[in-house]
Design a protein around this motif. Structure first.
Motif, short mmCIF file in Angstrom:
data_model
loop_
_atom_site.label_atom_id
_atom_site.label_comp_id
_atom_site.label_asym_id
_atom_site.label_seq_id
_atom_site.Cartn_x
_atom_site.Cartn_y
_atom_site.Cartn_z
N SER A 195 73.90 -57.01 126.06
CA SER A 195 74.17 -57.75 124.82
C SER A 195 75.55 -57.42 124.29
CB SER A 195 73.10 -57.43 123.76
OG SER A 195 73.22 -58.29 122.65
N VAL A 245 77.32 -62.68 125.30
CA VAL A 245 77.59 -63.99 124.70
C VAL A 245 77.73 -65.06 125.78
CG1 VAL A 245 79.18 -65.32 123.27
CG2 VAL A 245 78.63 -62.97 122.65
N VAL A 252 74.44 -66.28 126.66
CA VAL A 252 73.91 -67.16 125.61
C VAL A 252 74.60 -68.51 125.64
CG1 VAL A 252 73.58 -67.43 123.12
CG2 VAL A 252 73.26 -65.19 124.17
N PRO A 263 78.25 -58.63 119.28
CA PRO A 263 77.03 -59.15 119.93
C PRO A 263 75.95 -58.10 120.12
CG PRO A 263 79.01 -59.91 121.06
CD PRO A 263 79.46 -58.86 120.10
N ILE A 299 74.19 -58.16 116.94
CA ILE A 299 73.42 -59.39 116.78
C ILE A 299 72.13 -59.34 117.59
CG2 ILE A 299 73.38 -61.87 117.26
CD1 ILE A 299 76.37 -61.95 116.58
N GLY A 300 72.22 -58.88 118.84
CA GLY A 300 71.01 -58.78 119.65
C GLY A 300 69.98 -57.88 119.01
N LEU A 338 68.37 -59.59 115.90
CA LEU A 338 67.34 -60.57 116.23
C LEU A 338 66.05 -59.88 116.67
CD1 LEU A 338 69.43 -63.27 118.15
CD2 LEU A 338 68.73 -63.27 115.75
N TRP A 350 63.78 -62.63 118.31
CA TRP A 350 63.69 -62.46 119.75
C TRP A 350 62.65 -61.39 120.01
CZ3 TRP A 350 69.14 -62.38 122.51
CH2 TRP A 350 69.68 -63.69 122.49
N LEU A 407 69.72 -61.88 128.12
CA LEU A 407 69.82 -62.70 126.91
C LEU A 407 69.48 -64.16 127.13
CD1 LEU A 407 71.50 -60.07 126.16
CD2 LEU A 407 72.74 -61.55 124.57
N PHE A 415 71.05 -66.77 118.07
CA PHE A 415 72.20 -65.94 118.42
C PHE A 415 73.50 -66.69 118.13
CE2 PHE A 415 75.16 -63.46 120.82
CZ PHE A 415 74.58 -62.21 121.05
N GLU A 458 74.23 -66.66 114.48
CA GLU A 458 74.73 -65.36 114.04
C GLU A 458 76.19 -65.14 114.44
OE1 GLU A 458 73.59 -62.93 112.18
OE2 GLU A 458 71.55 -63.64 111.83
#
Length: 405
Positions: free
Chosen positions: A141, A147, A150, A351, A354-355, A358, A364, A372, A380, A383
């Motif tokens: 992540s 990213v 994602v 990130p 962020i992971g 979530l 998540w 991811l 994601f 965010e």
């Protein structure tokens, strides 16, 4: 009940994660930062308090020691462990989390200390144990991996019925003023760059000599840059999860000065990862080189310029060919102004936060070990725009690229 967050690793990325978790304290609750070097943790904690007013605890830990990690996780009562230590330490931290029944997140896949080899195999092998202990592990992540995974999932969900080809494109156009330096851990960086290239096409992996394939890509807000094919770990999971994929490659930009320095160091053996004897002592050349190079965490105040990382995807939507370029541009100086780190650390650390956010918020969820792209990309992506990494989508004509002849 307030959440408790444990961050392991106090380098440039650890600094960003600590800052961004503190800026989202309603989610992360009580934050502890741990590293082998306590003084680095204390420096980060002081800066976080000065900038945000949030206090974080600091602890010394040897992340190679499962018993020490278990004791630390137990003492802190952590709900999640964010691993931004060295990739060599992924497995020990995962094992400690599994023992303590605590969720786990990292930014890079496991790397063998004695072999320049990057793979998810040994982390994926822990999936069953994570399931049994009812916990979640989120792998990679960061930005790439992270990213970019994602972005691929977002493209698959919103723009394509099938994606046939993906090029992941990583450009750092920052200038730190040194003749030669690395923007993250020198050992990891130089091993990655000097390894053989590798890409996936028509169901098989194809290996190339290091830096053998080059293209010039016109990066938005930066311009044309020499981009070289490397092996990068996110490809290993994306080939499993992207429908209809026929080819995936990874390109990263390098200037001539960097490549010249690296080749000279390689030619004289300074990139070696095996012990050699020097005046009666055993040393590893790569580790010695790392002590000579500038600390990546020190590059923040002197780095100027931008990064641009994204994916260029081609495929089919409603029976018609489609081409989409999703990318994100960051400015090194703006990153430093916010969290006292340069853009490469920022684009990895945000990130990671962020992971973890979530996961803690339940957006998540899962039991086992995941990459991811296995989750809904929309939360994601939302965010990213909120947390400092706004992204853009460029739709091109089916046969159009940004390659420069």
């Amino acid at each position: 009940m307030s959440k408790k967050t444990l961050i392991v690793g106090a380098g440039g990325v650890g600094n960003v994660v600590a800052f961004k978790c503190a800026m989202n304290a309603d989610t992360f609750g009580d934050i502890t930062l741990a590293s082998r070097t306590l003084s680095k943790c204390n420096d980060i904690a002081d800066n976080v308090k000065m900038r945000t007013g949030i206090e974080i605890e600091t602890v010394q830990v040897d992340a190679d020691s499962v018993p020490e990690l278990i004791e630390l996780i137990t003492t802190t009562g952590a709900n999640i462990v964010i691993n931004v230590a060295l990739p060599y330490q992924d497995l020990t931290i995962m094992d400690a989390c599994q023992h303590c029944c605590v969720d786990y997140l990292d930014t890079a896949n496991y790397e063998h200390p004695d072999t320049a080899k990057f793979e998810y195999k040994e982390q994926w092998a822990r999936d069953e144990e994570f399931r049994k202990t009812n916990i979640m592990g989120l792998l990679g992540s960061g930005f790439d991996p992270g990213v970019t995974n994602v972005f691929c999932a977002y493209a698959q969900k919103h723009y394509f019925d099938e994606i046939h080809t993906i090029d992941i494109l990583d450009c750092n156009a920052g200038d730190h003023g040194y003749p030669f330096a690395t923007n993250f851990n020198p050992e990891i960086n130089l091993r990655e760059v000097s390894a053989k290239g590798r890409y996936w096409e028509n169901g098989e992996w194809i290996e190339t000599e290091p830096m053998a394939i080059k293209q010039v890509w016109d990066y938005p807000e930066i311009g044309p840059k020499d981009s070289y094919l490397l092996y990068h770990e996110e490809m290993e999971s994306l080939v499993k999860h992207i429908k209809g994929l026929k080819r995936i490659r990874f390109f990263m930009t390098f200037g001539e000065s960097y490549l010249t320095h690296m080749k000279c160091l390689e030619n004289v053996g300074m990139l070696g990862i095996k012990e050699v004897e020097h005046k009666g002592q055993k040393i590893i050349p790569m580790e010695f080189l790392a002590t000579l190079l500038p600390d990546p965490a020190s590059l923040g105040p002197r780095t100027k310029g931008k990064t641009n990382i994204g994916i260029f995807a081609k495929g089919i939507k409603d029976g018609k060919e489609r081409t989409v370029y999703i990318y994100q541009v960051s400015d090194h100086e703006q990153c430093y102004a916010e969290v006292m780190s340069q853009g490469v650390s920022y684009t990895t650390g945000v990130p990671a936060m962020i992971g973890a956010k979530l996961m803690l918020e339940g957006k998540w969820q899962g039991k086992g070990v995941f990459n991811l792209e296995e989750f809904d990309p929309d939360p994601f992506m939302e965010e990213l725009n909120v947390q400092g990494l706004p992204w853009k989508v460029m739709e091109l004509q089916a046969d159009e690229t940004r390659l420069v002849p």
